[in-house]
Design a protein around this motif. Structure first.
Motif, PDB file in Angstrom:
ATOM      1  N   GLN A  48       0.847  -1.189   0.000  1.00  0.00           N
ATOM      2  CA  GLN A  48       0.000   0.000   0.000  1.00  0.00           C
ATOM      3  C   GLN A  48       0.880   1.236   0.000  1.00  0.00           C
ATOM      4  OE1 GLN A  48      -3.061   0.012   3.025  1.00  0.00           O
ATOM      5  NE2 GLN A  48      -2.852  -2.204   3.265  1.00  0.00           N
ATOM      6  N   GLY A  49       0.348   2.332  -0.471  1.00  0.00           N
ATOM      7  CA  GLY A  49       1.118   3.564  -0.438  1.00  0.00           C
ATOM      8  C   GLY A  49       0.368   4.728  -1.063  1.00  0.00           C
ATOM      9  N   LYS A  50       1.112   5.782  -1.316  1.00  0.00           N
ATOM     10  CA  LYS A  50       0.573   6.975  -1.959  1.00  0.00           C
ATOM     11  C   LYS A  50       1.296   7.167  -3.280  1.00  0.00           C
ATOM     12  CE  LYS A  50      -0.685   9.333   2.275  1.00  0.00           C
ATOM     13  NZ  LYS A  50      -0.515  10.524   3.095  1.00  0.00           N
ATOM     14  N   ASP A  70      -2.836  14.003  -9.632  1.00  0.00           N
ATOM     15  CA  ASP A  70      -3.859  13.921  -8.603  1.00  0.00           C
ATOM     16  C   ASP A  70      -3.465  14.766  -7.401  1.00  0.00           C
ATOM     17  OD1 ASP A  70      -5.217  12.106 -10.205  1.00  0.00           O
ATOM     18  OD2 ASP A  70      -4.247  10.381  -9.281  1.00  0.00           O
ATOM     19  N   ILE A  71      -4.454  15.310  -6.717  1.00  0.00           N
ATOM     20  CA  ILE A  71      -4.196  16.058  -5.481  1.00  0.00           C
ATOM     21  C   ILE A  71      -3.742  15.086  -4.403  1.00  0.00           C
ATOM     22  CG2 ILE A  71      -5.277  17.470  -3.682  1.00  0.00           C
ATOM     23  CD1 ILE A  71      -7.190  18.481  -6.003  1.00  0.00           C
ATOM     24  N   ASN A  72      -4.433  13.957  -4.280  1.00  0.00           N
ATOM     25  CA  ASN A  72      -3.961  12.852  -3.438  1.00  0.00           C
ATOM     26  C   ASN A  72      -4.427  11.551  -4.076  1.00  0.00           C
ATOM     27  OD1 ASN A  72      -6.507  11.863  -2.159  1.00  0.00           O
ATOM     28  ND2 ASN A  72      -6.526  13.918  -1.281  1.00  0.00           N
ATOM     29  N   HIS A  73      -3.676  10.494  -3.819  1.00  0.00           N
ATOM     30  CA  HIS A  73      -3.933   9.212  -4.481  1.00  0.00           C
ATOM     31  C   HIS A  73      -3.352   8.107  -3.608  1.00  0.00           C
ATOM     32  CE1 HIS A  73      -3.954   6.893  -8.501  1.00  0.00           C
ATOM     33  NE2 HIS A  73      -3.664   6.020  -7.555  1.00  0.00           N
ATOM     34  N   ARG A  74      -4.222   7.261  -3.082  1.00  0.00           N
ATOM     35  CA  ARG A  74      -3.812   6.106  -2.275  1.00  0.00           C
ATOM     36  C   ARG A  74      -4.067   4.845  -3.085  1.00  0.00           C
ATOM     37  NH1 ARG A  74      -6.678   9.680   0.044  1.00  0.00           N
ATOM     38  NH2 ARG A  74      -8.652   8.624  -0.243  1.00  0.00           N
ATOM     39  N   TYR A  75      -3.185   3.855  -2.950  1.00  0.00           N
ATOM     40  CA  TYR A  75      -3.384   2.602  -3.668  1.00  0.00           C
ATOM     41  C   TYR A  75      -3.154   1.426  -2.730  1.00  0.00           C
ATOM     42  CZ  TYR A  75       1.691   2.369  -3.836  1.00  0.00           C
ATOM     43  OH  TYR A  75       3.016   2.336  -3.480  1.00  0.00           O
TER      44      TYR A  75
END
Length: 178
Positions: A48-50, A70-75
């Motif tokens: 997991q991360g950004k 992207d302004i923020n993006h988590r996966y």
């Protein structure tokens, strides 16, 4: 094409790489290889991360592809490699277009006798607002993966509709409406 149409033809997919691409610059969490005999896909399990990067997006307005970020993006990657050698991946975040959720897969391959693996990740993205039932997924990409695991358990792990080569895969994994 739309997700309802299934995967694009190989020719359309190759042609889209010039106008719709994703470039990873860095992540806040470094990928650590576990004792996996050097397998990239096994190293991604539960990772997991950004995401920090940019992508080209052609809006179809005649001005061609433009860089976006992207302004923020988590996966989050799935907990196990599927029997057909795919690993599920989900993401969520915010862009200047709005909040989004994404779902797809990553698959690795080797050319011939090469020891180097290459990875290809394919994601569908849906923009969601507060009135959308999928909006709760926006806060945590693991919710998307948990939903997928539940679908696979109900359908049976070997059900062909849960394979990325099935046109139902995208509708099941990231429906237009819930």
């Amino acid at each position: 094409g739309l997700a309802a149409e299934g995967m694009p033809s190989q020719q359309n997919f190759e042609e889209s790489k010039d106008t719709n691409s994703f470039h990873l610059h860095s992540t806040s969490a470094k990928l650590k290889l576990h004792d996996t005999s050097g397998s990239l896909i096994e190293a991604l399990v539960d990772h997991q991360g950004k995401f920090n990067g940019e992508y080209l997006l052609d809006q179809g307005d005649g001005s061609g592809p433009k860089k976006n970020s992207d302004i923020n993006h988590r996966y989050s990657f799935g907990a196990q490699v599927q029997s057909d050698k795919f690993l599920m991946v989900a993401a969520s975040g915010t862009t200047h277009f709005g909040n989004f959720v994404s779902f797809g897969y990553v698959q690795t391959s080797r050319d011939g006798d090469s020891k180097e693996e290459s990875a290809q990740m394919v994601l569908a993205r849906r923009y969601v607002d507060e009135t959308d039932a999928r909006h709760s997924w926006w806060k945590n990409p693991n919710l998307i993966l948990e939903r997928w695991d539940s679908i696979r358990a109900k359908k049976g792990m070997e059900d062909k509709t849960t394979s990325p080569s099935s046109s139902d895969f995208w509708l099941l994994g990231l429906p237009r409406r819930v």
